[in-house]
Each structure stands twice: as structure tokens, then as C-alpha cells.
Design an enzyme around this catalytic site. Structure first.
Site, short mmCIF file in Angstrom:
data_model
loop_
_atom_site.label_atom_id
_atom_site.label_comp_id
_atom_site.label_asym_id
_atom_site.label_seq_id
_atom_site.Cartn_x
_atom_site.Cartn_y
_atom_site.Cartn_z
N HIS A 1 0.86 -1.18 0.00
CA HIS A 1 0.00 0.00 0.00
C HIS A 1 0.90 1.24 0.00
CE1 HIS A 1 -2.90 2.93 1.65
NE2 HIS A 1 -3.86 2.08 1.31
N ASP B 1 3.19 -4.63 7.81
CA ASP B 1 1.94 -3.89 7.69
C ASP B 1 0.80 -4.91 7.71
OD1 ASP B 1 -0.36 -2.62 6.85
OD2 ASP B 1 0.51 -1.81 4.99
N GLN C 1 -4.33 -5.42 6.24
CA GLN C 1 -5.21 -6.30 5.48
C GLN C 1 -5.20 -7.74 5.98
OE1 GLN C 1 -7.40 -5.42 3.18
NE2 GLN C 1 -6.81 -3.27 3.24
N LYS D 1 -10.32 -1.82 10.21
CA LYS D 1 -10.23 -2.98 9.33
C LYS D 1 -10.72 -4.26 10.02
CE LYS D 1 -7.79 -0.78 6.06
NZ LYS D 1 -8.27 -0.53 4.69
N CYS E 1 -4.88 2.71 -3.70
CA CYS E 1 -3.62 3.17 -3.08
C CYS E 1 -2.54 2.09 -3.20
CB CYS E 1 -3.84 3.52 -1.61
SG CYS E 1 -4.91 4.95 -1.38
#
Length: 538
Positions: free
Chosen positions: A254, A331, A334, A357, A495
């Protein structure tokens, strides 16, 4: 064994099946114990109607298919069902009478396969409804926003990759804070301050347990993943990068995991490199090893790609980097809602994610950092709470995590995040993972059959994301047309422009799935896309 739980898609808790259970009970009671039940055909079974009212006969007609059944197996299945079993005489199930959420109240024993069902050829070939332990229709009742119409259609929320909806349990928890104990924390001597402080720190402990951090002192509350990555870049990066050093990210990342490192690398005279991806949307990890040099100082990569759903082998990435004494940030924006995360098992040095999320509020997120690293890092922002002592000449900083939480924190949303993690934990992240995997594969299978639709990416391991384009129909227009059918998807570059461009695209339509989505949601999406394609071809 005939699947008597799921004939024509009926679940064991369906009212029609409850009637049939009563019918079967009466049949078995009235039989001679020593006799064999001999039904020559399904037609004979229609006689069950004499034992109960008209609605039972209607239920029997809708549940039982017209084609012939193996009635011996059907009878045996009924016997096991009446005894509280699964309807499969040959499968080991262990009842859980306290489980009020699953469509089937018999819970499979955890033997390490998938959601815990023993791996057999029969189970591998079972239909989706037979192995999914989540009752998504029941779960959907917890999400108020999903019960509305958009453009005259029931809302189908398939934009979960952008943000998830919030269950009433989270909404009520936030409301309760503002109604009953709203206060600033840590510095108040009164009762409400103590309550608010306890709830805030309890939320931190819930995060610690959810990702298996060693201590709650390794959990920092921030606004979200983007701020979390910026915090690490602007503290660790700015503090330890020197001219000529290198930072490695990936093409699948991202923008929030690229731009902050670009900024700090430019400021410090360092170089940014990226792990390439292949045409399926998988990282080429052999190239990652080649990218590492004696000047590589940091690696920052996504756990799950937000455009193709690629589950990156972050454990291998961390092991390779640690072999060169290079710290790694993951990260997890997700991945946090879709797959189990154990930061100690992974060996991650930093792990970041956003509350919104994972069914929590907007504006709250988490940075996990190993305590020995946090202890070395200078603060990013100055203000209240992050200090021990201040004079005009100097400031003594607080210890982590307070060192990185300057000012009045987002108390309400931290508490809301804790409630969201409780909600997910109650359902079971493994169960959610299995449900979403089946749903994603079903969606890919159905969408792939539409002429003029191209699926983008085919990673080996994936979760919860499908990306596609339609021939001759711009991506933004497709998103608008789906909205007219009440279906919310993301349509754009997500993004993640380097990821899309690596596969030759600028934009895509992206439905993403969550624990409250169902096959019916997927079917509505497929029907709507077929309608769009059909109208354009006229």
C-alpha cells in the site's frame, strides 16, 4: 451418508427441519423396535404428513428433493440427528450446547486441518455449507448499517478492504463510555478518570493477547496503520538511517508503506528498494535475497496485499532479514481481520494495523514494537503524557508506550477496538478465515465464467479479495453501476499503484469479503455484473 442437515441448502436450525425432526421422532416411536423400516421410495415418505399439520407437509416437500434417496442412510442420519449428532453417523462431532452462533451446534474437534475437521477424502469434498462454522445471516443481525436499502436494493457491503462495518457490541461500548465515564486518563484523581484509565489499559491488554505480544508495554495506540508506519519511519528510520543506507519495501505494498519510507530515505540520503512481484501477484522472494546488501538497514512489507489478496510469506521474509541482522516491520492492515497473527511466532520487530479494518472504530490503530527496540527510539511527537519531567532547558521522556502517545489519547475508540477484538475472538479467527476463503474462491469461480471479465492476479495463497476489470467498461463506471444495484465495492487504484502496474493495470474493481458476507451476496454481485455486461453488449 445422506447430508440430512443440508438437503436443498437447509440448515439444522431451519424451522422446516425442526418439523421434520418431530416427524422422524414420531415415526421411530411408532415403529416396532425389532422391525426394519422399509420405505420403497420417497413417495412413501410423503405419508409422514399424517403425523403433523399442513405446514409440516409443505416443509417436507421443500426439504426433500424429488430424486430418489438412499432411505436406509436417510433413516440412520435421522437417528443420529435426533441423538444430538451431526447427521453423519461416521463423523466425530462434539456438541457445544452453549454455542448460539453457529448454524450447526455440533462443533468439529480441532485436529489441525482447516477449521479443525479431520482431513478425510469425504470432508475435502463437502459442500461449502457443510464445513462453514459461521452463521453469517445470524451474524449480520449484529451490524445495524447492513439493514438498509441503497437505490431500492438491500445493501450488499463488499468494500471491506477499505473499511469493515461495526457490530452493535462495539457501538454500544463506545456509547457507554461517553454516557457513563468519559474522562481524560492517567492524570485524574477522581472516579471517572480511574474507570476510563482502566478501560483504556484493558484495551491495550486485549490487543497484546490478540496478537500475542510479550507484554502490553509493546502496544502503542495510534490513529491507524498509516500513522503507525510514519511513527516507525520518523523515529527508528530518522534515528538510525545514514547516507548510503537502504530500506526495502515491496511492489505489493500500500502507498502507506511506501511514501513514509521514501520521505525518510530522501531526508537521510538513503535508497529505497522494492521486492518485485510476478504476474500472478506473488512476491519473488529469491529477488529479495539479492536486494540485501551490507547497507540494508530496514525492511517493511505488507502481510496481505489489498488488491489481489496475496498472503505474503512474511515469516520467511523476517527470517531472511534477521539472518542479516535487519529489523522488519509488517503492515498488518489487510491481515488482522482475516488470518491469525502471532508476532512472537513470526519474529516481527514491528507490526501495525488499523481498528476499522477489524470491525472497530475509525481513528484508532496499533503499533507493536519489540520492547528492546522501543526503548532505544526517540519520541516522534512532544506534549503531555510522553514526559517524565520538563524544565525550560530539558525534557526527560517517559518509557514506552507512553513515550509515543503524546497528548489526550483516543480513549473511546481504543475501548471500541477492544470490544471488536472480543467480538472476533468469540467467533474465532480460524473460523472466519475458513469462511472467507470459501467465499472468495466461490466468487472467483463464478466471476470467471462471465464473458468479458478478467480476474487480476492469481496468487498461490490469498484471502478475501477479488480484483477484476470488464472489457470496454471503465472501472469507475462499473463501480457506479454496481452501486445502483445496492452493491458497494471499491473501484480505482486502491492506493496500490505499483502493485497494479506490475500486472499491467491502472485500476480494478475490487469486492472484498468479511465475516458477515454470504453466498447470496456473491450471487447478487455476479448477477449485477452480468446485467452490466449484458446491457453494454446490446
Amino acid at each position: 451418508m445422506v447430508d440430512i442437515q443440508n438437503i436443498n441448502g437447509y440448515g439444522i436450525e431451519d424451522p422446516g427441519f425442526a418439523l421434520l425432526r418431530e416427524v422422524a421422532q414420531k415415526i421411530l416411536i411408532e415403529r416396532e423396535p425389532s422391525s426394519e423400516l422399509e420405505w420403497s421410495s420417497v413417495k412413501d415418505f410423503a405419508q409422514v404428513g399424517k403425523y403433523c399439520p399442513e405446514e409440516a407437509r409443505e416443509a417436507r416437500q421443500s426439504v426433500l428433493p424429488d430424486s430418489s434417496l438412499n432411505l436406509t442412510e436417510l433413516e440412520a442420519g435421522f437417528k443420529q440427528l435426533l441423538g444430538g449428532g451431526s447427521g453423519y453417523a461416521d463423523l466425530p462431532y462434539f456438541g457445544d450446547p452453549d454455542d448460539s452462533r453457529g448454524a450447526v451446534k455440533a462443533v468439529p474437534q480441532d485436529n489441525g486441518f482447516g477449521i479443525g475437521i479431520p482431513e478425510t477424502e469425504k470432508l475435502r469434498s463437502l459442500h461449502y455449507e457443510e464445513v462453514d462454522t459461521l452463521n453469517s445471516e445470524e451474524i449480520k443481525k449484529d451490524f445495524p448499517v447492513l439493514h438498509q436499502k441503497v437505490n431500492g436494493h438491500d445493501l450488499v457491503w463488499l468494500d471491506n478492504g477499505a473499511t469493515t462495518q461495526k457490530p452493535i457490541q462495539v457501538i454500544d461500548k463506545i456509547s457507554d463510555y461517553y454516557k457513563n465515564y468519559n474522562s481524560n486518563i492517567h492524570r485524574g484523581a477522581h472516579t471517572l478518570a480511574a474507570r476510563a484509565t482502566d478501560a483504556y489499559e484493558e484495551a491495550r491488554e486485549k490487543v497484546q493477547r490478540f496478537i500475542n505480544a510479550a507484554t502490553s508495554e509493546e502496544i502503542i495506540f495510534v490513529r491507524g496503520t498509516t500513522e503507525g508506519i510514519n511513527l516507525v519511519a520518523q523515529t527508528y528510520g530518522r534515528q538510525f538511517l545514514t547516507p548510503g543506507d537502504e530500506v526495502i519495501v515491496s511492489e505489493l505494498d500500500h502507498h502507506a508503506n511506501i511514501v513514509p519510507w521514501q520521505q525518510v530515505a530522501h531526508e537521510r540520503g538513503a535508497t529505497l528498494k522494492a521486492i518485485p512481484t510476478d504476474k500472478n501477484g506473488d512476491l519473488i522472494l529469491s529477488e529479495f535475497e539479492r536486494l540485501i546488501t551490507p547497507r540494508t538497514r530496514f525492511v517493511s512489507v505488507g502481510h496481505v496485499n489489498n488488491t489481489f489478496g496475496t498472503i505474503n510469506d512474511v515469516k520467511r521474509i523476517i527470517d531472511i532479514a534477521h539472518g542479516h541482522n535487519i529489523p522488519v516491520l509488517i503492515d498488518g492492515a489487510q491481515s488482522i481481520a482475516h488470518t491469525p497473527v502471532d508476532v512472537q511466532q513470526l519474529g516481527a520487530d514491528f507490526f501495525v494495523f488499523s481498528g476499522h479494518k477489524i470491525y472497530g472504530p475509525n481513528g484508532i490503530g496499533v503499533v507493536y514494537g519489540r520492547k528492546d527496540l522501543l526503548d532505544k527510539m526517540q519520541p516522534w511527537q512532544g506534549g503531555g503524557n510522553m514526559i517524565k519531567d520538563v524544565t525550560i532547558e530539558r525534557t526527560e521522556y517517559n518509557v514506552p508506550p507512553a513515550r509515543f502517545e503524546a497528548g489526550t489519547p483516543n480513549v473511546a475508540d481504543a475501548i471500541g477496538l477492544g470490544a471488536a477484538l472480543d467480538y472476533v475472538s468469540h467467533l474465532g479467527i480460524r473460523n472466519i478465515e475458513a469462511h472467507e476463503h470459501k467465499l472468495t474462491e466461490y466468487a472467483r469461480e463464478q466471476l470467471a465464467q462471465i464473458k468479458g471479465l478478467t480476474l487480476i492476479g492469481n496468487p498461490k495463497n490469498r484471502v478475501s479479495v477479488v480484483s477484476f476489470v470488464l472489457d470496454g467498461i471503465p472501472v469507475p463506471e462499473t463501480g457506479t453501476l454496481l452501486d445502483k444495484e445496492g452493491i458497494a465495492v471499491r473501484a480505482g487504484h486502491h492506493c496500490a499503484q505499483p502493485a497494479l502496474r506490475a500486472l499491467g493495470y491502472e485500476m480494478s474493481v475490487r469486492p472484498t469479503f468479511a465475516l458477515y458476507n454470504t453466498r447470496e451476496d456473491v450471487d447478487k454481485l455476479v448477477i449485477a455484473v452480468r446485467k452490466i455486461v449484458g446491457q453494454r453488449s446490446k
